[in-house]
Design an enzyme around this catalytic site. Structure first.
Site, PDB file in Angstrom:
ATOM      1  N   ARG A 179       0.817  -1.233   0.000  1.00 50.61           N
ATOM      2  CA  ARG A 179       0.000   0.000   0.000  1.00 50.61           C
ATOM      3  C   ARG A 179       0.842   1.270   0.000  1.00 50.61           C
ATOM      4  O   ARG A 179       0.385   2.319   0.400  1.00 50.61           O
ATOM      5  CB  ARG A 179      -0.976   0.020   1.175  1.00 50.61           C
ATOM      6  CG  ARG A 179      -1.973  -1.118   1.120  1.00 50.61           C
ATOM      7  CD  ARG A 179      -3.199  -0.822   1.933  1.00 50.61           C
ATOM      8  NE  ARG A 179      -4.105  -1.959   1.885  1.00 50.61           N
ATOM      9  CZ  ARG A 179      -4.034  -2.989   2.721  1.00 50.61           C
ATOM     10  NH1 ARG A 179      -3.141  -2.993   3.687  1.00 50.61           N
ATOM     11  NH2 ARG A 179      -4.879  -3.975   2.593  1.00 50.61           N
ATOM     12  N   LYS A 208       2.750  11.780 -10.353  1.00 50.55           N
ATOM     13  CA  LYS A 208       1.893  10.924 -11.200  1.00 50.55           C
ATOM     14  C   LYS A 208       2.710   9.695 -11.589  1.00 50.55           C
ATOM     15  O   LYS A 208       3.815   9.828 -12.120  1.00 50.55           O
ATOM     16  CB  LYS A 208       1.483  11.670 -12.468  1.00 50.55           C
ATOM     17  CG  LYS A 208       0.284  12.561 -12.315  1.00 50.55           C
ATOM     18  CD  LYS A 208      -0.187  12.977 -13.706  1.00 50.55           C
ATOM     19  CE  LYS A 208      -1.271  14.009 -13.645  1.00 50.55           C
ATOM     20  NZ  LYS A 208      -1.671  14.451 -14.996  1.00 50.55           N
ATOM     21  N   GLU A 210       9.060  20.407 -23.442  1.00 51.32           N
ATOM     22  CA  GLU A 210       8.340  20.583 -22.158  1.00 51.32           C
ATOM     23  C   GLU A 210       8.803  21.866 -21.472  1.00 51.32           C
ATOM     24  O   GLU A 210       8.047  22.496 -20.719  1.00 51.32           O
ATOM     25  CB  GLU A 210       8.559  19.380 -21.226  1.00 51.32           C
ATOM     26  CG  GLU A 210       8.241  18.006 -21.817  1.00 51.32           C
ATOM     27  CD  GLU A 210       6.745  17.679 -21.928  1.00 51.32           C
ATOM     28  OE1 GLU A 210       5.892  18.549 -21.620  1.00 51.32           O
ATOM     29  OE2 GLU A 210       6.441  16.540 -22.338  1.00 51.32           O
ATOM     30  N   LYS A 253       6.944  23.542 -12.360  1.00 45.37           N
ATOM     31  CA  LYS A 253       6.094  22.350 -12.200  1.00 45.37           C
ATOM     32  C   LYS A 253       5.719  22.163 -10.723  1.00 45.37           C
ATOM     33  O   LYS A 253       4.559  21.877 -10.395  1.00 45.37           O
ATOM     34  CB  LYS A 253       6.787  21.095 -12.746  1.00 45.37           C
ATOM     35  CG  LYS A 253       5.933  19.848 -12.517  1.00 45.37           C
ATOM     36  CD  LYS A 253       5.723  18.972 -13.691  1.00 45.37           C
ATOM     37  CE  LYS A 253       4.649  17.929 -13.413  1.00 45.37           C
ATOM     38  NZ  LYS A 253       4.870  16.659 -14.109  1.00 45.37           N
ATOM     39  N   GLU A 295      -4.978  17.387 -10.119  1.00 44.44           N
ATOM     40  CA  GLU A 295      -5.538  17.858 -11.384  1.00 44.44           C
ATOM     41  C   GLU A 295      -7.034  18.122 -11.314  1.00 44.44           C
ATOM     42  O   GLU A 295      -7.816  17.680 -12.143  1.00 44.44           O
ATOM     43  CB  GLU A 295      -5.215  16.867 -12.521  1.00 44.44           C
ATOM     44  CG  GLU A 295      -5.258  17.532 -13.878  1.00 44.44           C
ATOM     45  CD  GLU A 295      -4.602  16.717 -14.992  1.00 44.44           C
ATOM     46  OE1 GLU A 295      -3.470  16.267 -14.812  1.00 44.44           O
ATOM     47  OE2 GLU A 295      -5.250  16.549 -16.032  1.00 44.44           O
ATOM     48  N   ARG A 335      -3.724  22.283 -12.579  1.00 46.65           N
ATOM     49  CA  ARG A 335      -2.727  21.359 -13.146  1.00 46.65           C
ATOM     50  C   ARG A 335      -3.021  21.031 -14.612  1.00 46.65           C
ATOM     51  O   ARG A 335      -2.124  20.643 -15.354  1.00 46.65           O
ATOM     52  CB  ARG A 335      -2.646  20.090 -12.278  1.00 46.65           C
ATOM     53  CG  ARG A 335      -1.440  19.217 -12.625  1.00 46.65           C
ATOM     54  CD  ARG A 335      -1.168  18.116 -11.613  1.00 46.65           C
ATOM     55  NE  ARG A 335      -0.065  17.296 -12.068  1.00 46.65           N
ATOM     56  CZ  ARG A 335       0.580  16.407 -11.322  1.00 46.65           C
ATOM     57  NH1 ARG A 335       0.230  16.206 -10.073  1.00 46.65           N
ATOM     58  NH2 ARG A 335       1.562  15.705 -11.823  1.00 46.65           N
ATOM     59  N   ASN A 377      -1.185  20.397 -19.591  1.00 47.00           N
ATOM     60  CA  ASN A 377      -1.521  19.606 -20.781  1.00 47.00           C
ATOM     61  C   ASN A 377      -1.450  20.413 -22.074  1.00 47.00           C
ATOM     62  O   ASN A 377      -1.769  19.901 -23.147  1.00 47.00           O
ATOM     63  CB  ASN A 377      -2.923  18.994 -20.640  1.00 47.00           C
ATOM     64  CG  ASN A 377      -2.981  17.993 -19.504  1.00 47.00           C
ATOM     65  OD1 ASN A 377      -2.022  17.263 -19.288  1.00 47.00           O
ATOM     66  ND2 ASN A 377      -4.080  17.972 -18.769  1.00 47.00           N
ATOM     67  N   HIS A 382      -0.598  18.978 -25.446  1.00 46.99           N
ATOM     68  CA  HIS A 382      -0.672  17.528 -25.288  1.00 46.99           C
ATOM     69  C   HIS A 382      -1.938  16.878 -25.852  1.00 46.99           C
ATOM     70  O   HIS A 382      -1.947  15.665 -26.043  1.00 46.99           O
ATOM     71  CB  HIS A 382      -0.527  17.148 -23.812  1.00 46.99           C
ATOM     72  CG  HIS A 382       0.906  17.183 -23.345  1.00 46.99           C
ATOM     73  ND1 HIS A 382       1.637  18.347 -23.294  1.00 46.99           N
ATOM     74  CD2 HIS A 382       1.747  16.195 -22.928  1.00 46.99           C
ATOM     75  CE1 HIS A 382       2.862  18.070 -22.859  1.00 46.99           C
ATOM     76  NE2 HIS A 382       2.953  16.777 -22.627  1.00 46.99           N
ATOM     77  N   HIS A 389      -0.712  14.300 -28.241  1.00 50.47           N
ATOM     78  CA  HIS A 389      -0.928  12.861 -28.011  1.00 50.47           C
ATOM     79  C   HIS A 389      -1.593  12.216 -29.220  1.00 50.47           C
ATOM     80  O   HIS A 389      -1.309  11.062 -29.558  1.00 50.47           O
ATOM     81  CB  HIS A 389      -1.806  12.634 -26.767  1.00 50.47           C
ATOM     82  CG  HIS A 389      -1.029  12.662 -25.483  1.00 50.47           C
ATOM     83  ND1 HIS A 389      -1.599  13.042 -24.285  1.00 50.47           N
ATOM     84  CD2 HIS A 389       0.264  12.355 -25.203  1.00 50.47           C
ATOM     85  CE1 HIS A 389      -0.677  12.960 -23.325  1.00 50.47           C
ATOM     86  NE2 HIS A 389       0.454  12.557 -23.858  1.00 50.47           N
ATOM     87  N   HIS A 443       7.996  11.906 -27.883  1.00 52.24           N
ATOM     88  CA  HIS A 443       6.881  12.580 -27.217  1.00 52.24           C
ATOM     89  C   HIS A 443       7.040  14.110 -27.324  1.00 52.24           C
ATOM     90  O   HIS A 443       6.103  14.818 -27.691  1.00 52.24           O
ATOM     91  CB  HIS A 443       6.838  12.136 -25.751  1.00 52.24           C
ATOM     92  CG  HIS A 443       5.870  12.895 -24.913  1.00 52.24           C
ATOM     93  ND1 HIS A 443       4.500  12.725 -25.014  1.00 52.24           N
ATOM     94  CD2 HIS A 443       6.062  13.857 -23.969  1.00 52.24           C
ATOM     95  CE1 HIS A 443       3.908  13.540 -24.156  1.00 52.24           C
ATOM     96  NE2 HIS A 443       4.829  14.245 -23.523  1.00 52.24           N
TER      97      HIS A 443
END
Ligand SMILES: NC(=O)c1ccc[n+]([C@@H]2O[C@H](COP(=O)([O-])OP(=O)(O)OC[C@H]3O[C@@H](n4cnc5c(N)ncnc54)[C@H](O)[C@@H]3O)[C@@H](O)[C@H]2O)c1
Ligand SMILES: [Zn+2]
Length: 361
Positions: free
Chosen positions: A119, A141, A183, A225, A235, A239, A243, A246, A250, A262
């Site tokens: 956990r 994340k 980025e 960041k 998010e 946040r 994106n 993106h 993506h 990417h």
């Protein structure tokens, strides 16, 4: 002298240490977290383990090193299971700490394992790509991919620290350094106009990988960041601006069959999404032109290598994990240095703006 940036969250705080030989700080971070040194378990990208054997052995000491084959396909539940087995064999308990050495693939995978083993046990990030140093390793994340898409299974799990040892970056191919810079442009464009100017003024030194310039670039990125994540860890709102570039990025990444990096797709995504902002009167034409020029001067593509079907781009945007209630969500600039999320982009709008990144006839 290593630079330090603190990530401050309501429930935890941790340092990001940036510098040549910053790896030597690993044991003090482990001990400060309350983890046991005997419970250190190192997971490294196989390619990085080969290139940086001596540096990594400082952390592994007399223990086993678990290596992960390079590439996005390693971000899988099967690889997570393999690490769980190794953790069990090494008897890593609740006072253990997983040290992830590699790019975003190893960080996301090992972070996911750390967030779920018993956990949740401690986790130290040692990013070795620019992409991971300025983005993936910061913010908590973690996750793996499934047949249904990227990052479909994951947990939020913050590390006890992030160590960016600039010596690792020395072996990174130029194309990957440039991809990571996308980025950096993203962070500057959504949050920090002075930092965007800094990129324009320092493009030569950045591409030469001047050590002081790269150190400053990474420190300013992680500070942006960290600030965004500290205001909205899960998010729920702010946040989402991370994106930017993106949604269309993506879609391009997926339709190009992951042939492009990417960051290259994010660069193209920022150029196309800027046209949406210009079309809606949110961003001046000069702002969009400036970002396109910066993308080009940092050696990133401004056009696709082959034509894609706009209808397929739209369909891919509709499958994005960020969407809610069937609407395509996207973060667009509101001038240089600010961004906002929109959820009413249309098929016609995306089909129009995607033309700006199509190959010239
Ligand atoms: N968690 C997040 O917030 C977040 C944010 C951005 C990206 N990501 C994830 O990160 C991943 C992409 O990360 P990435 O771009 O670092 O890719 P990556 O981890 O696949 O690394 C890219 C390549 O570089 C090699 N490499 C790594 N370090 C090297 C070094 N120092 N010298 C030479 N080669 C080296 C690797 O072997 C690999 O082939 C994606 O899975 C993406 O979803 C996560
Ligand atoms: Zn990204």
């Amino acid at each position: 002298m290593a630079r330090r940036v603190m990530v401050e969250l309501p429930h935890c705080r941790y340092p990001i240490v940036i510098g040549a030989w910053a790896i030597s700080e690993w044991s003090s971070l482990v001990l400060a977290s309350g983890a046991s040194r005997a419970g250190v378990f190192v997971v490294a990208d196989a390619c990085v383990a080969e290139l940086h054997r001596a540096r990594i052995s400082q952390v592994v000491e007399d223990k086993e090193l678990t290596t992960i084959a390079s590439g996005e396909t390693s971000k899988s539940l099967a690889e997570a299971e393999r690490i769980y087995q190794a953790l069990g064999a090494a008897r890593v308990g609740r006072d253990g700490v997983i040290v992830a050495i590699g790019g975003g693939v190893v960080g996301d995978l090992a972070g996911f394992v750390a967030g779920t083993w018993m956990r949740g046990i401690r986790f130290l990030q040692v990013p070795t790509t620019l992409e991971a140093a300025i983005d993936a390793a910061v913010g908590g994340k973690t996750g793996v991919n499934t047949a249904h898409g990227k990052n479909m299974v994951g947990v939020f799990h913050q590390p006890i620290g992030v160590i960016v040892d600039l010596e690792f970056l020395a072996t990174l191919p130029d194309r990957d350094v440039r991809a990571g810079l996308a980025e950096s442009i993203k962070h500057a464009a959504i949050r920090d106009p002075a930092f965007l100017e800094w990129h324009e003024a320092n493009a030569g030194a950045i591409l030469r990988r001047d050590a002081a310039t790269l150190g400053e670039l990474i420190a300013r990125n992680v500070a942006i960041k960290a600030d965004v994540v500290s205001r909205d860890e899960r998010e729920a709102g702010l946040r989402e601006i991370l994106n930017y570039g993106h949604t269309i990025g993506h879609a391009i990444e997926h339709l190009m069959g992951y042939e492009l990096r990417h960051g290259e797709c994010v660069a193209l995504g920022m150029i196309a999404e800027n046209e949406i902002a210009v079309g809606r009167g949110l961003l001046a034409r000069e702002g969009a032109d400036r970002i396109r020029a910066l993308i080009a001067s940092l050696g990133l593509p401004t056009r696709l290598p082959t034509r894609l079907d706009p209808a397929e781009i739209w369909a891919a945007c509709q499958h994005d994990k960020k969407n809610r209630g069937g609407a395509v969500r996207m973060a667009v600039l509101q001038g240089i240095g600010a961004a906002t999320a929109i959820s009413d982009a249309t098929d016609a709008e995306v089909s129009r703006v995607i033309e700006v990144v199509m190959p010239l006839p």
